[in-house]
Write a protein that holds these residues in place. Structure first.
Motif: not given
Length: 403
Positions: A233, A154-155, A159-160, A235
């Motif tokens: 990575n 989670r970012d 989510y990444v 997203r």
């Protein structure tokens, strides 16, 4: 019959068999040729030409029980229809009943938001796009899915996603627009079955590389568009998480049960077709002064093949009935049993048919090598034999835990 077909299913089966006779079997040679010449990165024209014809005849989305979006059939009702489709590699996609799309559509139907259903389920049901399912990984023993190393972190509002997946069916298909990705959101959770989650990843998102197609016994695109995919990575919005963090195994069990039984239903059809080919071949060949069909070893194999098919069909229908009446979770022993029994049955019958065809059986001329690739693959896909046997044994031993 122990499990009689309803009038609705009888009529659908009649229409399906007619379609197979008129349009599927005559186009099989073209299908295999296009798959070989165009490769796994292209759309095969014959499939696209036949899809609207199938839809026009009402032979479309026959799967998807417990939903108004499908044909309204139970697993038990779908079984004889799926068996008919399984007789030809060309058929399932023509009727929009092919893996992994069927399993992914069931996931979206059960666990997707209304927004997900509008964006992804609707075009999948219309046959306008295709999908893939990214679970298996090359770096770990994926027969134990708790080994999965891919991450979903989670970012903020996203989510990444990171991971390397393979045997991701359909990823090389240019129509593949959405991926259901399984990875770990909570790798330190003491419960190993709550570490994983599933998330929807649009295939046009930055950071996705479909690295290569993977051949199955040398076949690219038939019977499977198996692929290796790298996620770096990637997203995706937080809303793309399915059901919630830590519920990946719960979704997997809901998805893999129907997927496993559909594979078994189709394999029974493939075994039936293979036995037909074997019988026709041995009646037309003469060796050592008499038809091969009169050789005792041939007759023994034909008899065993018939017995094995009937046993497998009854076991599969029993599993379908259990899924319909007590649910997939309670029916997991029945599902595990057919997942072992049916692919092994099909492998043996196809092997006997190859032997009966002589050297020609090892070529691609009779469809037996393609059939064997499918059957052998399915002793591994959706869980290897060993895992299912262990599960069945545990269920059995549990009965005597207080003895």
């Amino acid at each position: 019959m122990i499990y009689p077909m309803s009038p609705k299913v009888v009529e659908l089966k009649r229409k399906l068999e007619s379609f197979m006779d008129r349009l599927i079997y005559p186009n099989e040679e073209r299908f295999y040729r296009e798959a070989e010449e165009l490769g796994p990165w292209k759309v095969y024209p014959v499939v696209e030409e036949l899809k609207p014809l199938a839809r026009a005849e009402g032979l479309w989305n026959l799967f998807l029980p417990e939903s108004s979006r499908g044909a309204g059939l139970t697993n038990l009702e779908y079984a004889p229809l799926c068996e008919v489709m399984g007789r030809a590699h060309l058929a399932p996609e023509v009727f929009n009943c092919s893996a992994p799309d069927t399993g992914n559509m069931e996931v979206l139907e059960r666990y997707g938001s209304e927004k997900d259903k509008e964006r992804w389920l609707k075009p999948l049901l219309a046959g306008e796009i295709r999908s893939c399912f990214a679970m298996t990984e090359p770096a770990v023993a994926s027969s134990d899915a708790t080994n999965i190393e891919s991450s979903i972190v989670r970012d903020g509002d996203h989510y990444v996603v990171n991971g390397r997946k393979w045997y991701t069916t359909n990823a090389t298909d240019p129509r593949c627009k959405i991926c259901i990705f399984m990875g770990k959101t909570d790798p330190d959770n003491a419960d190993r079955h709550k570490q994983q989650s599933m998330i929807l990843v649009p295939m046009d998102t930055a950071g996705i590389e479909v690295k290569r197609p993977l051949p199955v016994f040398g076949f690219y695109g038939v019977p499977d568009r198996a692929s290796e995919v790298i996620f770096t990575n990637v997203r995706v919005p937080k809303e793309n998480m399915l059901l919630g963090e830590g519920r990946g195994f719960e979704i997997a069990q809901g998805r893999l049960g129907p997927g496993r039984i559909h594979h078994c239903m189709r394999l029974i059809g493939l075994a039936e077709r293979t036995l037909e080919k074997m019988c026709r071949r041995v009646r037309s060949r003469v060796a050592f002064g008499k038809p091969v069909s009169e050789q005792t070893v041939t007759q023994e194999r034909i008899a065993e093949a018939r017995i094995m098919i009937e046993q497998a069909r009854l076991l599969t229908l029993n599993a379908a009935y259990a899924m319909d009446t007590v649910g997939n979770k309670v029916a997991k022993a029945e599902i595990a049993m057919i997942k072992v029994a049916v692919p092994n049955m099909a492998c043996q019958i196809i092997d006997w048919a190859i032997q009966a065809h002589g050297g020609g059986g090892t070529s691609n001329d009779f469809g037996l090598t393609q059939a064997y690739a499918t059957a052998r693959l399915l002793r591994l896909a959706d869980g290897p034999d060993e895992v299912h046997r262990n599960q069945i044994a545990r269920f059995e031993l549990k009965k005597y835990s207080n003895a």
